[in-house]
Every structure is written in C-alpha cells, then in structure tokens.
Write a protein that holds these residues in place. Structure first.
Motif, short mmCIF file in Angstrom:
data_model
loop_
_atom_site.label_atom_id
_atom_site.label_comp_id
_atom_site.label_asym_id
_atom_site.label_seq_id
_atom_site.Cartn_x
_atom_site.Cartn_y
_atom_site.Cartn_z
N SER A 7 17.96 58.35 24.23
CA SER A 7 18.07 58.03 25.65
C SER A 7 19.43 58.47 26.20
N ALA A 8 20.49 58.23 25.44
CA ALA A 8 21.83 58.63 25.88
C ALA A 8 21.96 60.14 25.94
N LEU A 9 21.41 60.83 24.94
CA LEU A 9 21.45 62.29 24.94
C LEU A 9 20.66 62.86 26.11
N ARG A 10 19.56 62.20 26.43
CA ARG A 10 18.74 62.67 27.55
C ARG A 10 19.52 62.54 28.87
N THR A 11 20.24 61.44 29.04
CA THR A 11 21.03 61.24 30.25
C THR A 11 22.11 62.30 30.38
N VAL A 12 22.80 62.58 29.26
CA VAL A 12 23.84 63.61 29.26
C VAL A 12 23.24 64.97 29.60
N LYS A 13 22.08 65.25 29.01
CA LYS A 13 21.41 66.53 29.26
C LYS A 13 21.02 66.66 30.73
N GLU A 14 20.47 65.58 31.31
CA GLU A 14 20.04 65.62 32.71
C GLU A 14 21.20 65.90 33.64
N TYR A 15 22.31 65.17 33.46
CA TYR A 15 23.47 65.37 34.34
C TYR A 15 24.12 66.73 34.12
N SER A 16 24.08 67.22 32.89
CA SER A 16 24.63 68.55 32.62
C SER A 16 23.81 69.62 33.34
N LEU A 17 22.48 69.49 33.29
CA LEU A 17 21.63 70.46 33.96
C LEU A 17 21.76 70.35 35.48
N ILE A 18 21.90 69.14 36.00
CA ILE A 18 22.13 68.97 37.44
C ILE A 18 23.42 69.66 37.85
N PRO A 261 -11.71 49.90 11.73
CA PRO A 261 -11.31 49.87 13.14
C PRO A 261 -9.87 50.36 13.31
N THR A 262 -9.59 50.98 14.42
CA THR A 262 -8.25 51.49 14.69
C THR A 262 -7.96 51.39 16.19
N GLN A 263 -6.71 51.46 16.53
CA GLN A 263 -6.31 51.42 17.94
C GLN A 263 -5.74 52.80 18.34
N VAL A 264 -6.12 53.25 19.51
CA VAL A 264 -5.68 54.55 20.02
C VAL A 264 -4.87 54.34 21.29
N ILE A 265 -3.65 54.86 21.29
CA ILE A 265 -2.79 54.77 22.47
C ILE A 265 -3.04 55.98 23.36
N MET A 266 -3.30 55.72 24.64
CA MET A 266 -3.47 56.81 25.60
C MET A 266 -2.35 56.73 26.63
N VAL A 267 -1.65 57.86 26.83
CA VAL A 267 -0.52 57.91 27.76
C VAL A 267 -0.62 59.18 28.60
N LEU A 268 -0.28 59.06 29.87
CA LEU A 268 -0.16 60.21 30.77
C LEU A 268 1.30 60.33 31.18
N THR A 269 1.86 61.53 31.08
CA THR A 269 3.27 61.72 31.42
C THR A 269 3.50 63.15 31.89
N ARG A 270 4.70 63.40 32.41
CA ARG A 270 5.06 64.73 32.83
C ARG A 270 5.29 65.62 31.60
N LYS A 271 4.99 66.89 31.78
CA LYS A 271 5.14 67.84 30.66
C LYS A 271 6.59 67.94 30.21
N VAL A 272 7.52 67.82 31.17
CA VAL A 272 8.94 67.94 30.82
C VAL A 272 9.42 66.78 29.95
N ASP A 273 8.66 65.66 29.98
CA ASP A 273 9.04 64.49 29.17
C ASP A 273 8.36 64.47 27.81
N LEU A 274 7.53 65.48 27.53
CA LEU A 274 6.73 65.47 26.30
C LEU A 274 7.59 65.42 25.04
N ASN A 275 8.61 66.26 24.97
CA ASN A 275 9.46 66.29 23.78
C ASN A 275 10.13 64.94 23.52
N LEU A 276 10.53 64.27 24.60
CA LEU A 276 11.16 62.96 24.44
C LEU A 276 10.14 61.95 23.89
N PHE A 277 8.90 62.00 24.37
CA PHE A 277 7.85 61.12 23.86
C PHE A 277 7.62 61.36 22.38
#
Length: 316
Positions: A7-18, A261-277
């Motif tokens: 999360s911290a690296l992501r914040t640094v990356k975002e502000y650096s790119l901005i 039996p098993t549980q399946v997680i379904m998530v919708l997100t932006r493509k740019v956030d995929l690597n972080l997920f």
C-alpha cells in the motif's frame, strides 16, 4: 506487513507518476506553447491569455492557481470531497511549475527547437506533452482541475454531458482571445489577423490533447472480473474490502473432482489495479487459484454511472 508495504509503495508510485505527468504538462506549455503565444482550453488557456495581455506581468501559474483555488472551494460545497489531496497536489505543482520553468531554457535553444519549427509543429508537440501529462495524472487519481470542475458542478444540477460542457467552455475560451490584446515575449502587439490563426491553432491543440488524453486514460477505464478460489477466502475477502475498498461477493461452489464444497470470491475492479490485487492475494495465499477476464462495462458505485433518458421520457 507485506500488504502494508504494498500500500505504501503504491502511494509513492502514484504520486511519482502524478509528478511526472504534471512535469510533462508544464513543459508542454512552457516549452512549446507560450514562446509562440499559443492558447488552449481550460484554466491554463485563460491564464495564458492573461499573461499575453499583461506582457508577462501576471504569469500563467499565478492566475492558474487563483482560478483553481476558487473552483476547488466551489467544488467542496457542491460536490463534497470529490476532489482530494491528489488534485490539490497536482494543481499546486502545476502552478509553481508554470511560473518557474518559463525562462529556464536558453533563448537559442527555444529559437532552434520551437520558433524555427513553426507554430503548427509546436502546437502538435505541445499538445502531445499536455495530453500525456493530464492522462498520466488522471490515471493515478490526480486532476488539473479547471473546466473539469465546472462541468461536474453543472452536470450535478442539469442533464448536460461533462464532455460537451468542457468542449463548449474550451471553445469559448479560445474564441475570447480574439477580443483581448496579446503581446509577444518581446513586447510587440500581435496583429488581429495573426490572432485568427492562433485561434485555429487553439482548436487543433484541443483536438490533439483530447485524442492523446483518451489514449492514455482508456486503459485505466477498463475493468476486469476476478474469481478467486482459496481456503483462506475469508482473509482475502476482508483484505479486499478493508484495504482495497472494493466490493466482494462470496459464492458457494462445489469442486466436482473432490466433491467438496468450496467458496468462490468474485471481484470487479479496474484493470490498472489488477497487479495490486494479485499481490494482495499472493501475500495471503500463494496457492490460491485465480481466473481473470475482461468485462465490457461495469456500472454502479465505484464504476461508471448509468445514464438514462428518464427526463425526456417523462416529458413525452
């Protein structure tokens, strides 16, 4: 711990790119557009008209900051906290940069690279840098403010497309330069006939900026759907909701090979956030099974807004 570090690296990356994006935006104006007395849309376009009219006494960055500060206050009362810290950071950085970068490069360099290549080439080169700069900043959640804020305020109370509103405002700003005296950096008054061609270059500038911006931002608008199978599904679901602030749906399933039996997680997100997920999931369960697929459209909270012609239907 790994999640916090990501999360911290992501914040640094975002502000650096901005920062990189704003630097491109500033250089596009200071290097290619201002030396040729070119104009564009938005608050920067208004600020450039003011600088040319005052013979450089009021720099672009100064009036740009004042106008955006007023718009941000208006947005705070009408839109709430839609424009956050990143936008304030981008506006302040752009305001300082637009003032500081002017005059830094040698006149010989400006003459050879910008003036000698003509206004058309300068318009195209400046527009590419400005469009890329805005696109990079917007992809990271930043914004240069300006007419974007006006368009969103109007859109809140009227069924007017923000895109059309921005286009109309930009056209008005560019055409208004015909009625305001303009002086070159050397102090010479720009003839009216030359101002007409400047307006044409302004429309070309707007068209190129819009095209480049769409190319840069298109990737950030795309969404993906994730199906995650893991024995640690509860931990992963909690991390996604609390750390990544995305909705999670847990589906009941059954593994046909194991008949368990098993549980399946379904998530919708932006493509740019995929690597972080993916990093979050791997940090919690390296053996998790994932399926990722692109989706053509996602509508609702956190994504695109569904627009209908309900008012038109009621009138009929």
């Amino acid at each position: 711990m790994a999640v916090i570090q990501n999360s911290a690296l992501r914040t640094v990356k975002e502000y650096s790119l901005i920062t990189v994006g704003i630097l491109l935006y500033v250089l596009g104006w200071s290097l290619f557009l201002v030396p040729n007395n070119l104009i564009g849309g938005g608050t920067t376009g208004v600020a450039s008209i003011i600088q040319y009219a005052t013979k450089g006494a009021v720099k672009i960055g100064t009036s740009y900051f004042v106008m955006n500060a007023i718009l941000l206050v208006a947005a705070l009362f009408t839109l709430g906290k839609s424009f956050g810290v990143k936008t304030v950071y981008a506006i302040i950085l752009a305001s300082v940069g637009l003032n500081v970068t002017q005059g830094l490069l040698p006149d010989e360099f400006i003459q050879e690279l910008v003036i000698d290549n003509g206004k058309l080439m300068s318009t195209i080169m400046g527009a590419i840098m400005v469009g890329c700069g805005i696109g990079i900043s917007m992809a990271q959640g930043g914004s240069t403010g300006g007419t974007d804020i006006i368009a969103l305020i109007v859109n809140k109370y009227r069924e007017v497309s923000p895109g059309r509103m921005i286009l109309a405002l930009d056209a008005m700003i560019i055409l208004s330069s015909l009625f305001v005296p303009s002086y070159t950096p050397s102090g010479e008054l720009v003839p009216f006939v030359e101002k007409i061609t400047t307006v044409v270059y302004g429309f070309i500038l707007t068209a190129v900026v819009t095209t480049v911006l769409d190319m840069c931002v298109a990737g950030s608008k795309q969404s993906v759907q994730l199906f995650i199978l893991s024995k640690k599904y509860a931990e992963i679901a909690d991390a996604i909701t609390t750390e990544l602030h995305r909705g999670v749906t847990v589906l009941d399933g059954k593994g046909w090979y194991t008949k368990e039996p098993t549980q399946v997680i379904m998530v919708l997100t932006r493509k740019v956030d995929l690597n972080l997920f993916l990093r979050y999931v791997k940090a919690i369960d390296p053996n998790a099974f994932l399926s990722v697929s692109s989706v053509t459209g996602v509508y609702g909270k956190g994504f695109e807004r569904i627009k209908t012609a309900q008012k038109k239907i009621q009138k009929k």
